[in-house]
Design an enzyme around this catalytic site. Structure first.
Site, PDB file in Angstrom:
ATOM      1  N   HIS A   1     -40.731  44.594 -19.227  1.00  0.00           N
ATOM      2  CA  HIS A   1     -41.073  43.484 -18.421  1.00  0.00           C
ATOM      3  C   HIS A   1     -40.678  44.350 -16.942  1.00  0.00           C
ATOM      4  CE1 HIS A   1     -39.254  41.060 -21.391  1.00  0.00           C
ATOM      5  NE2 HIS A   1     -39.959  39.954 -20.787  1.00  0.00           N
TER       6      HIS A   1
ATOM      7  N   ASP B   1     -71.775  25.068   2.220  1.00  0.00           N
ATOM      8  CA  ASP B   1     -71.172  23.684   3.288  1.00  0.00           C
ATOM      9  C   ASP B   1     -72.347  23.684   4.251  1.00  0.00           C
ATOM     10  OD1 ASP B   1     -69.155  24.507   2.628  1.00  0.00           O
ATOM     11  OD2 ASP B   1     -68.565  25.868   3.583  1.00  0.00           O
TER      12      ASP B   1
ATOM     13  N   LYS C   1     -66.119  35.028   2.905  1.00  0.00           N
ATOM     14  CA  LYS C   1     -67.004  34.301   2.722  1.00  0.00           C
ATOM     15  C   LYS C   1     -68.666  35.640   3.020  1.00  0.00           C
ATOM     16  CE  LYS C   1     -66.624  29.377   3.456  1.00  0.00           C
ATOM     17  NZ  LYS C   1     -66.687  27.949   3.847  1.00  0.00           N
TER      18      LYS C   1
ATOM     19  N   ARG D   1     -31.512  38.186 -23.613  1.00  0.00           N
ATOM     20  CA  ARG D   1     -32.363  38.807 -22.850  1.00  0.00           C
ATOM     21  C   ARG D   1     -31.187  39.904 -21.963  1.00  0.00           C
ATOM     22  NH1 ARG D   1     -35.990  39.723 -23.634  1.00  0.00           N
ATOM     23  NH2 ARG D   1     -37.750  38.921 -23.189  1.00  0.00           N
TER      24      ARG D   1
ATOM     25  N   SER E   1     -60.772  22.357  -4.770  1.00  0.00           N
ATOM     26  CA  SER E   1     -61.496  22.765  -6.133  1.00  0.00           C
ATOM     27  C   SER E   1     -61.595  22.990  -7.635  1.00  0.00           C
ATOM     28  CB  SER E   1     -62.320  24.095  -5.862  1.00  0.00           C
ATOM     29  OG  SER E   1     -63.155  23.698  -3.963  1.00  0.00           O
TER      30      SER E   1
ATOM     31  N   THR F   1     -63.679  30.986  -0.133  1.00  0.00           N
ATOM     32  CA  THR F   1     -63.630  30.735   0.946  1.00  0.00           C
ATOM     33  C   THR F   1     -62.662  31.472   1.551  1.00  0.00           C
ATOM     34  OG1 THR F   1     -62.373  28.502   1.562  1.00  0.00           O
ATOM     35  CG2 THR F   1     -61.062  29.663  -0.142  1.00  0.00           C
TER      36      THR F   1
ATOM     37  N   GLN G   1     -70.558  19.416  -0.842  1.00  0.00           N
ATOM     38  CA  GLN G   1     -71.224  20.995  -1.642  1.00  0.00           C
ATOM     39  C   GLN G   1     -70.467  21.475  -2.109  1.00  0.00           C
ATOM     40  OE1 GLN G   1     -68.176  23.283  -1.599  1.00  0.00           O
ATOM     41  NE2 GLN G   1     -66.604  21.710  -1.075  1.00  0.00           N
TER      42      GLN G   1
ATOM     43  N   ALA H   1     -66.635  27.182  16.411  1.00  0.00           N
ATOM     44  CA  ALA H   1     -67.128  28.476  16.007  1.00  0.00           C
ATOM     45  C   ALA H   1     -67.379  29.136  15.209  1.00  0.00           C
ATOM     46  CB  ALA H   1     -67.356  28.845  17.951  1.00  0.00           C
TER      47      ALA H   1
ATOM     48  N   LYS I   1     -45.064  42.873 -26.096  1.00  0.00           N
ATOM     49  CA  LYS I   1     -45.004  41.867 -25.570  1.00  0.00           C
ATOM     50  C   LYS I   1     -44.565  42.552 -23.893  1.00  0.00           C
ATOM     51  CE  LYS I   1     -42.294  38.383 -23.159  1.00  0.00           C
ATOM     52  NZ  LYS I   1     -41.104  37.166 -23.052  1.00  0.00           N
TER      53      LYS I   1
ATOM     54  N   SER J   1     -55.743  24.442  -2.173  1.00  0.00           N
ATOM     55  CA  SER J   1     -57.737  24.131  -2.962  1.00  0.00           C
ATOM     56  C   SER J   1     -57.706  22.822  -3.882  1.00  0.00           C
ATOM     57  CB  SER J   1     -58.341  25.215  -3.069  1.00  0.00           C
ATOM     58  OG  SER J   1     -59.595  25.092  -3.446  1.00  0.00           O
TER      59      SER J   1
ATOM     60  N   GLN K   1     -45.232  31.187 -13.374  1.00  0.00           N
ATOM     61  CA  GLN K   1     -45.361  30.306 -14.859  1.00  0.00           C
ATOM     62  C   GLN K   1     -45.744  28.559 -14.476  1.00  0.00           C
ATOM     63  OE1 GLN K   1     -41.779  29.679 -16.942  1.00  0.00           O
ATOM     64  NE2 GLN K   1     -41.962  31.352 -17.401  1.00  0.00           N
TER      65      GLN K   1
HETATM   66  P1  NAP Z   1     -62.539  29.602  10.890  1.00  0.00           P
HETATM   67  O1  NAP Z   1     -63.825  30.663  10.824  1.00  0.00           O
HETATM   68  O2  NAP Z   1     -61.495  30.247  10.877  1.00  0.00           O
HETATM   69  O3  NAP Z   1     -62.921  28.659  12.141  1.00  0.00           O
HETATM   70  C1  NAP Z   1     -61.986  27.793  13.017  1.00  0.00           C
HETATM   71  C2  NAP Z   1     -62.309  27.189  14.281  1.00  0.00           C
HETATM   72  O4  NAP Z   1     -61.634  26.042  14.437  1.00  0.00           O
HETATM   73  C3  NAP Z   1     -62.364  28.265  15.073  1.00  0.00           C
HETATM   74  O5  NAP Z   1     -63.643  28.283  16.463  1.00  0.00           O
HETATM   75  C4  NAP Z   1     -60.962  27.919  16.626  1.00  0.00           C
HETATM   76  O6  NAP Z   1     -61.380  28.584  17.651  1.00  0.00           O
HETATM   77  C5  NAP Z   1     -61.051  26.824  16.027  1.00  0.00           C
HETATM   78  N1  NAP Z   1     -59.560  26.428  16.285  1.00  0.00           N
HETATM   79  C6  NAP Z   1     -58.511  26.807  15.210  1.00  0.00           C
HETATM   80  N2  NAP Z   1     -57.499  26.628  16.006  1.00  0.00           N
HETATM   81  C7  NAP Z   1     -57.350  25.936  17.014  1.00  0.00           C
HETATM   82  C8  NAP Z   1     -56.519  24.454  18.124  1.00  0.00           C
HETATM   83  N3  NAP Z   1     -55.740  25.356  17.611  1.00  0.00           N
HETATM   84  N4  NAP Z   1     -57.268  25.072  19.398  1.00  0.00           N
HETATM   85  C9  NAP Z   1     -58.414  25.215  19.400  1.00  0.00           C
HETATM   86  N5  NAP Z   1     -59.142  25.846  18.492  1.00  0.00           N
HETATM   87  C10 NAP Z   1     -58.411  25.723  17.523  1.00  0.00           C
HETATM   88  O7  NAP Z   1     -62.400  28.266   9.643  1.00  0.00           O
HETATM   89  P2  NAP Z   1     -63.709  27.356   9.555  1.00  0.00           P
HETATM   90  O8  NAP Z   1     -63.846  27.925   8.332  1.00  0.00           O
HETATM   91  O9  NAP Z   1     -64.444  27.243  10.169  1.00  0.00           O
HETATM   92  O10 NAP Z   1     -62.282  25.902   9.073  1.00  0.00           O
HETATM   93  C11 NAP Z   1     -62.593  24.955   9.975  1.00  0.00           C
HETATM   94  C12 NAP Z   1     -62.082  23.883   9.095  1.00  0.00           C
HETATM   95  O11 NAP Z   1     -63.072  23.080   8.841  1.00  0.00           O
HETATM   96  C13 NAP Z   1     -61.054  23.892   7.802  1.00  0.00           C
HETATM   97  O12 NAP Z   1     -59.869  23.820   9.178  1.00  0.00           O
HETATM   98  C14 NAP Z   1     -61.303  23.229   6.811  1.00  0.00           C
HETATM   99  O13 NAP Z   1     -60.415  21.312   7.835  1.00  0.00           O
HETATM  100  C15 NAP Z   1     -62.564  22.143   7.899  1.00  0.00           C
HETATM  101  N6  NAP Z   1     -62.934  22.598   6.483  1.00  0.00           N
HETATM  102  C16 NAP Z   1     -63.998  21.256   5.766  1.00  0.00           C
HETATM  103  C17 NAP Z   1     -64.422  21.875   4.599  1.00  0.00           C
HETATM  104  C18 NAP Z   1     -64.766  20.474   4.074  1.00  0.00           C
HETATM  105  O14 NAP Z   1     -66.427  20.394   2.999  1.00  0.00           O
HETATM  106  N7  NAP Z   1     -65.077  19.242   4.495  1.00  0.00           N
HETATM  107  C19 NAP Z   1     -65.260  23.266   4.146  1.00  0.00           C
HETATM  108  C20 NAP Z   1     -64.225  24.332   4.749  1.00  0.00           C
HETATM  109  C21 NAP Z   1     -63.519  23.957   5.179  1.00  0.00           C
HETATM  110  P3  NAP Z   1     -61.270  29.951  17.683  1.00  0.00           P
HETATM  111  O15 NAP Z   1     -62.700  30.592  18.023  1.00  0.00           O
HETATM  112  O16 NAP Z   1     -61.109  29.939  19.155  1.00  0.00           O
HETATM  113  O17 NAP Z   1     -60.218  30.638  17.275  1.00  0.00           O
END
Ligand code: NAP
Length: 514
Positions: free
Chosen positions: A127, A345, A304, A65, A250, A300, A488, A374, A153, A248, A216
């Site tokens: 390239h 979920d 979502k 190359r 998955s 994810t 899930q 939340a 290529k 992931s 790669q």
């Molecule tokens: P998300 O929508 O980003 O929500 C994250 C949540 O965690 C919010 O309520 C956030 O609070 C809180 N948080 C993050 N860091 C924090 C901290 N340092 N102190 C206090 N609260 C904190 O995420 P998500 O999709 O809900 O996912 C949350 C978790 O679920 C992931 O980290 C993953 O481990 C788990 N999960 C599991 C599966 C499974 O199949 N088992 C699938 C998907 C996800 P605020 O609202 O204050 O920001």
């Protein structure tokens, strides 16, 4: 025919020969001898090494190359041409010359003459290590004008997943052997799917250290994870859309299940950066190219909600739970390209909780449950618990989000400070606290945990979080996030294929990877 090809990027002939032998053992069908990686390269050095490579009985591409197109050492035009001429004359299957250099008479004419009496075919390559080509079609066509028997290529750098469609389009329209791919993390799917779309070569490195281009995939991953050997033009494609996605699990579990069920399907990571506009553009790109044969997606963070909005916008089907949760994690492409959206979920969390507790959903009625977080997962968990009649209180760092979610699902909310006084039979952590690398933290003080409680942590990496360890120590029943992840994914697999997933295969893969 697509040749699974390992680039040989050694600085000495001895190292090159050992890489060739390792590539052959790993199942490579061809090696690309990147002679520009050899230090102090001479024609004699090449002759000696190449004779030994030929004795290994593997097909070869010989490349020297130009440094302006990614060459490792800066060798003269004369030496680079001499190496290709020697390769053509002594048994190479392919020699690779840069399209830009081929136009120069002291290269182009010399190579054309050498190829007249050789079995070797000429790969003309272009390239772009920075970005996409403005018009890859005209580069491709130009290569065939320059040398009609050439294998064009065309390799560029994808800056976004949506840049991959140009490579797929070119491979789709080609009527002859060609190699087209996109480099970098955004171009990954063009490498994994090279065989499906009939690229003459699918490049895979021996390991990260010996990779010759960004993005790669290793030959081991290509064969074991992405099932290279069974891939063909009819392979249906599935993938996980997110940002990030490289962590992931998955792809590992879905591909293992496809293999266990002997299905001609592959599941790939799809890194999709950007917002709703970019998401929509990706979905439109897929929709406009029926021949890509995508069958569905896991979705994810952060897409979502974008996925639900897109399905609603195009008049697809969204299950009631997904609309209620306002997020989907599964898109299935059905008959006539009809798009259906689901939130698995919800079922995953409820199955994990009830099966581990050994109860049915109805027995959750009136049970006091503390849900921490939340965000997206919390929405699915709260929806499931409220449907089952549980008395839910949502605790969250940002109180306003807890309040909003609680009002949507008619339950209670409280601040994170109140966790120290919580009185619940079940605790569910839906925050990322405790997730790798934050493994020394827990959202709940150990003093709160009692032996009468059930503690469910949705975090699944690590498999046993600090919260679960402390809950176990207190004598509580624990539900690991892995359980939710498996349930899930099983439901998702059913939406994708109409068939039940093999739970034992999914469990074995997850156990292995965590
Ligand atoms: P998300 O929508 O980003 O929500 C994250 C949540 O965690 C919010 O309520 C956030 O609070 C809180 N948080 C993050 N860091 C924090 C901290 N340092 N102190 C206090 N609260 C904190 O995420 P998500 O999709 O809900 O996912 C949350 C978790 O679920 C992931 O980290 C993953 O481990 C788990 N999960 C599991 C599966 C499974 O199949 N088992 C699938 C998907 C996800 P605020 O609202 O204050 O920001």
């Amino acid at each position: 025919m697509t040749y699974l090809t390992v680039p040989i990027s050694a600085s000495t002939p001895e190292e090159a020969l050992s890489q060739v032998s390792a590539a052959k053992d790993a199942g490579a069908q061809m090696v690309e001898l990147r002679t520009d990686y050899l230090e102090n390269l001479t024609v004699d050095m090449f002759d000696d090494m190449f004779a030994k490579v030929l004795r290994a009985g593997i097909k070869t591409i010989v490349t020297c190359r130009d440094s302006s197109e990614g060459g490792q050492n800066e060798y003269s035009r004369k030496l680079r041409t001499q190496i290709l001429v020697r390769a053509a004359g002594t048994g190479a299957d392919f020699i690779d010359c840069e399209y830009a250099n081929f136009a120069k008479p002291d290269i182009g004419k010399v190579l054309k003459d050498a190829l007249k009496s050789s079995k070797a075919r000429l790969i003309l390559s272009a390239h772009n290590f920075k970005t996409t080509f403005k018009d890859i079609e005209s580069i491709y066509d130009g290569m065939l004008i320059a040398y009609p028997d050439a294998v064009p290529k065309v390799v560029y750098t994808a800056k976004h997943i949506n840049d991959c469609f140009a490579a797929f389009g070119l491979l789709h329209r080609k009527e002859r052997d060609a190699i087209v791919l996109a480099m970098g993390e955004h171009g990954l799917i063009t490498r994994i799917l090279a065989k499906k779309f009939g690229s003459l070569v699918c490049f895979a490195c021996l390991d990260e250290k010996s990779a010759t281009a960004p993005g790669q995939v290793s030959i081991e991953q290509m064969k074991k994870l992405y099932r290279y050997d069974s891939m063909n033009s009819k392979t249906q494609v599935f993938g996980i859309i997110g940002n990030p996605v490289s962590h992931s699990k998955s792809p590992a579990i879905h591909n293992a299940c496809f293999e266990a069920c002997n299905m001609n399907k592959v599941y790939v990571p799809i890194l999709l950066k950007g917002d709703r506009l970019e998401f929509n553009r990706f979905m439109e790109n897929v929709k406009e190219r029926h021949w890509l044969n995508f069958g569905g997606f896991s979705v994810t963070i952060p897409h979502k909600e974008n996925a639900l909005a897109y399905v609603s916008h195009i008049g697809g089907f969204a299950e009631e739970q997904a609309s209620k949760i306002a997020a989907v994690n599964t898109l299935a492409i059905g008959f006539n390209d009809r798009l259906s959206a689901y939130n698995t979920d919800y079922a995953g969390a409820m199955d994990a909780l009830t099966k581990t507790m050994g109860i049915d959903k109805a027995q959750l009625e009136h049970k006091p449950v503390a849900v921490i977080g939340a965000g997206g997962v919390s929405r699915a968990v709260v929806a499931g618990l409220v449907d089952a009649g549980a008395k839910v209180t949502i605790y969250n760092r940002t109180l306003s989000r807890a309040k909003k979610l609680a009002s949507e699902f008619a339950c209670h909310h409280a601040s994170m400070d109140d966790i120290a006084n919580l009185d619940a039979e079940i605790i569910v952590n839906c925050t990322s606290i405790g997730m790798y690398p934050d493994v020394d933290n827990s959202p709940v003080p150990a003093s709160v945990l009692k032996k009468t409680m059930v503690v469910f942590d949705t975090v699944y990496n690590p498999a046993e979080t600090l919260l679960l360890k402390q809950a176990k120590k207190a004598g509580a029943k624990t539900v690991p996030g892995v359980e939710m992840f498996i349930y899930q994914a099983m439901e998702q697999f059913e939406h994708f294929t109409g068939k039940k997933a093999d739970e034992s295969v999914m469990r074995a893969v997850i156990k292995d990877s965590l």
